[in-house]
Write an enzyme that holds these catalytic residues in place. Structure first.
Site, PDB file in Angstrom:
ATOM      1  CG  ASN A  37      41.707  22.431  31.515  1.00 15.11           C
ATOM      2  OD1 ASN A  37      41.835  23.472  30.942  1.00 15.11           O
ATOM      3  ND2 ASN A  37      41.618  22.355  32.662  1.00 15.11           N
ATOM      4  CD  GLU A 170      37.321  41.338  41.811  1.00 14.16           C
ATOM      5  OE1 GLU A 170      37.670  40.704  41.126  1.00 14.16           O
ATOM      6  OE2 GLU A 170      35.957  41.899  41.690  1.00 14.16           O
TER       7      GLU A 170
HETATM    8  P1  FAD Z   1      40.078  30.634  31.362  1.00 16.41           P
HETATM    9  O1  FAD Z   1      38.918  30.713  32.366  1.00 16.41           O
HETATM   10  O2  FAD Z   1      41.054  31.264  32.416  1.00 16.41           O
HETATM   11  O3  FAD Z   1      40.488  29.192  31.231  1.00 16.41           O
HETATM   12  C1  FAD Z   1      41.524  28.792  30.721  1.00 16.41           C
HETATM   13  C2  FAD Z   1      41.714  27.436  30.809  1.00 16.41           C
HETATM   14  O4  FAD Z   1      42.936  26.952  29.932  1.00 16.41           O
HETATM   15  C3  FAD Z   1      41.979  26.977  32.350  1.00 16.41           C
HETATM   16  O5  FAD Z   1      41.396  25.836  32.612  1.00 16.41           O
HETATM   17  C4  FAD Z   1      43.467  26.629  32.032  1.00 16.41           C
HETATM   18  O6  FAD Z   1      44.166  25.625  33.012  1.00 16.41           O
HETATM   19  C5  FAD Z   1      43.695  26.072  30.528  1.00 16.41           C
HETATM   20  N1  FAD Z   1      45.054  26.032  30.190  1.00 16.41           N
HETATM   21  C6  FAD Z   1      45.912  27.041  29.855  1.00 16.41           C
HETATM   22  N2  FAD Z   1      46.845  26.821  29.271  1.00 16.41           N
HETATM   23  C7  FAD Z   1      46.673  25.651  28.956  1.00 16.41           C
HETATM   24  C8  FAD Z   1      47.381  24.799  28.167  1.00 16.41           C
HETATM   25  N3  FAD Z   1      48.674  25.059  27.498  1.00 16.41           N
HETATM   26  N4  FAD Z   1      47.169  23.474  27.884  1.00 16.41           N
HETATM   27  C9  FAD Z   1      45.886  22.746  28.581  1.00 16.41           C
HETATM   28  N5  FAD Z   1      45.090  23.667  29.038  1.00 16.41           N
HETATM   29  C10 FAD Z   1      45.497  25.275  29.524  1.00 16.41           C
HETATM   30  N6  FAD Z   1      36.091  38.755  34.562  1.00 16.41           N
HETATM   31  C11 FAD Z   1      34.732  38.940  34.972  1.00 16.41           C
HETATM   32  O7  FAD Z   1      33.924  39.016  34.145  1.00 16.41           O
HETATM   33  N7  FAD Z   1      34.405  39.413  36.192  1.00 16.41           N
HETATM   34  C12 FAD Z   1      35.302  39.430  37.212  1.00 16.41           C
HETATM   35  O8  FAD Z   1      34.691  39.848  38.423  1.00 16.41           O
HETATM   36  C13 FAD Z   1      36.531  38.885  37.180  1.00 16.41           C
HETATM   37  N8  FAD Z   1      37.407  38.957  38.017  1.00 16.41           N
HETATM   38  C14 FAD Z   1      38.703  38.382  37.908  1.00 16.41           C
HETATM   39  C15 FAD Z   1      39.563  38.280  39.052  1.00 16.41           C
HETATM   40  C16 FAD Z   1      40.829  37.871  38.820  1.00 16.41           C
HETATM   41  C17 FAD Z   1      41.618  37.604  40.228  1.00 16.41           C
HETATM   42  C18 FAD Z   1      41.144  37.483  37.487  1.00 16.41           C
HETATM   43  C19 FAD Z   1      42.615  36.919  37.552  1.00 16.41           C
HETATM   44  C20 FAD Z   1      40.449  37.590  36.457  1.00 16.41           C
HETATM   45  C21 FAD Z   1      39.007  38.232  36.695  1.00 16.41           C
HETATM   46  N9  FAD Z   1      38.419  38.047  35.477  1.00 16.41           N
HETATM   47  C22 FAD Z   1      36.879  38.453  35.673  1.00 16.41           C
HETATM   48  C23 FAD Z   1      38.695  37.805  34.204  1.00 16.41           C
HETATM   49  C24 FAD Z   1      38.349  36.517  33.845  1.00 16.41           C
HETATM   50  O9  FAD Z   1      38.607  35.810  34.891  1.00 16.41           O
HETATM   51  C25 FAD Z   1      38.823  35.991  32.500  1.00 16.41           C
HETATM   52  O10 FAD Z   1      38.581  37.088  31.457  1.00 16.41           O
HETATM   53  C26 FAD Z   1      38.244  34.402  32.138  1.00 16.41           C
HETATM   54  O11 FAD Z   1      38.718  33.769  32.998  1.00 16.41           O
HETATM   55  C27 FAD Z   1      38.661  34.213  30.453  1.00 16.41           C
HETATM   56  O12 FAD Z   1      37.959  32.964  30.252  1.00 16.41           O
HETATM   57  P2  FAD Z   1      38.692  31.907  29.271  1.00 16.41           P
HETATM   58  O13 FAD Z   1      37.843  30.866  28.999  1.00 16.41           O
HETATM   59  O14 FAD Z   1      39.339  32.631  28.362  1.00 16.41           O
HETATM   60  O15 FAD Z   1      40.187  31.619  30.255  1.00 16.41           O
END
Ligand code: FAD
Length: 405
Positions: A37, A170
């Site tokens: 990460n 939100e």
């Molecule tokens: P994430 O949880 O975003 O994690 C990605 C990780 O990868 C992070 O730790 C980041 O630092 C890391 N990363 C990124 N690029 C790199 C790289 N190049 N090298 C190393 N590490 C990297 N969803 C819901 O279900 N309910 C909600 O109420 C909701 N509200 C939201 C409100 C907001 C303001 C936002 C922005 C989104 C919301 N979402 C909600 C959507 C939800 O947050 C995402 O769908 C979810 O975070 C996706 O999970 P993920 O594991 O794919 O990515």
């Protein structure tokens, strides 16, 4: 015998859920597990709008990854993923290269600007903890210098939020609760602060229940949000945004703060790595694998799973990312045991709640519409549940929203 190497990219909802499930189900000699990460912490992406508006301290939104992982079983590497070379089973990081037997890609989303001129240069996005913190600090700076920087114009205080989807709404919910406090602190009249929500689609919260949409819009309007719906933003400049008036002419909405919350795409690493994709999201197979690569699982915002009822991909959410992480961990265990029959992914949609600030929300949970305090309470239960699924009761007690003690 050499241990199989599982590399997980991204410590967000999907990645961490995979890791905690793997560390529970595998013994240290069953596999080598590496989590990569770019920060030493996980941040709750679903709380970023609160950090951006300044209603929740950025520190509350994050927690240390090393506090969650079992370091006897999982090695944490803090580095940036640059590119995946799936043909060679390798990942290029900023400072080194990693090889893998199985890869889980969970790198989350980036803002989608749809090629709109000036957005990248002049607008903020709510994409990660640093970008959320920048918005909070910028707004505070603008308010704190209103009387002293000599300009003293109302445009200086105007805020444009581009997009009336979940993130935009939100954020607005938090913002309109925060503004009266900022006005109080810096002795500014509330009516001097304009907040616009500009949306190209013909409605707020496109695709959501019309009754709940009406409720959400009216709550925000009462707190001072001016909606410009069916109004595409054509360009963002230093002065504000140029919107399409529908008659071939554009109009400038002056604003010192523009927050773009109108779309996301998967992580650009997906495109750089040559996977088949649409907007950096990969249409994964029923086991969540990238087409053509049985050893690469793609989950969360970088993946696209088709909803058979609508024939469109499910919207990217934390809910689906965590369910995918759980399934991938299960299937990885089966693969390590030499089993060929993997489980297929079926999304279990428990509902959606959109917050409208600390004490109001709208949602559909287990098929029932809810609004107001009930919905807001449910939102906090959901927030706590995701903490619980990753870090158990201790994480809920440390970071949780409903403080019962
Ligand atoms: P994430 O949880 O975003 O994690 C990605 C990780 O990868 C992070 O730790 C980041 O630092 C890391 N990363 C990124 N690029 C790199 C790289 N190049 N090298 C190393 N590490 C990297 N969803 C819901 O279900 N309910 C909600 O109420 C909701 N509200 C939201 C409100 C907001 C303001 C936002 C922005 C989104 C919301 N979402 C909600 C959507 C939800 O947050 C995402 O769908 C979810 O975070 C996706 O999970 P993920 O594991 O794919 O990515």
């Amino acid at each position: 015998m050499n241990k199989q190497k599982i590399v997980i990219l991204g410590g967000g909802y999907g990645g961490l859920q995979t890791v905690v499930k793997l560390q529970k189900s595998l013994s240290p000699n069953e596999a080598e597990i590496i989590l990569v990460n770019n920060h030493p912490y996980h941040y709750e992406t679903t709380w970023l709008h609160e950090a951006a508006a300044g209603t929740l301290q950025p520190e509350r939104v994050r927690y240390s990854i090393e506090d969650i992982i079992d370091q006897r079983k999982v090695q944490f590497v803090q580095d940036t993923v640059e590119k995946i070379i799936p043909e060679e089973k390798k990942v290029q990081l900023g400072t080194r290269e990693l090889s893998y037997d199985y890869l889980v890609v969970a790198l989350g989303a980036e803002a989608e600007t749809f090629g709109i001129k000036g957005l990248k240069e002049h607008a903020f996005t709510i994409s990660n903890l640093d970008s959320a913190r920048k918005i909070k600090e910028h707004i505070e700076y603008v308010f704190s210098t209103y009387h002293s920087d000599g300009r003293n114009t109302d445009e200086q205080l105007s805020i444009v939020v581009g997009g009336a989807g979940f993130t935009g709404i939100e954020f607005l919910g938090e913002l309109v609760n925060r503004i009266p406090k900022l006005c109080d602190t810096y002795q500014i009249k509330r009516e001097n602060v304009k907040v616009y929500c500009i949306e190209a689609a013909p409605t707020v919260l496109p695709g959501f229940d019309p009754e709940l949409v009406k409720y959400a819009k009216s709550v925000l309007e009462k707190k001072g949000v001016e909606f410009l719906i069916g109004t595409p933003i054509k360009e963002c400049t230093k002065e504000g945004v140029l919107v399409d008036q529908g008659n071939g002419e554009t109009k400038l909405i002056k604003a010192n703060t523009v927050v773009w919350a109108a779309g996301v795409r998967g992580n650009s690493v997906i495109e750089k790595s040559g996977f088949e994709n649409v907007r950096a999201r990969v249409a994964v197979d029923s086991y969540l694998r990238a087409p053509g690569y049985d050893d690469v699982f793609i989950i969360g915002d970088c993946s696209a799973v088709i909803n058979k009822e609508t024939n469109r991909p499910y919207p990217p959410t934390a809910q689906i990312a965590m369910q995918q992480g759980k399934l991938v961990a299960k299937n990885l265990k089966l693969l390590l045991q030499g089993k060929k029959d993997l489980e297929t992914f079926v999304f279990d949609n428990k509902g959606t709640v959109c917050s409208l600030g600390e004490d109001d929300a709208v949602g559909i949970v287990f098929g029932k519409k809810i609004t107001g305090f009930k919905a807001s309470f449910m939102k906090k239960v959901i927030d706590n549940r995701s903490l619980f699924l990753i870090g158990g009761t201790s994480l809920v007690l440390k970071k949780g929203k409903l403080k019962l003690f």
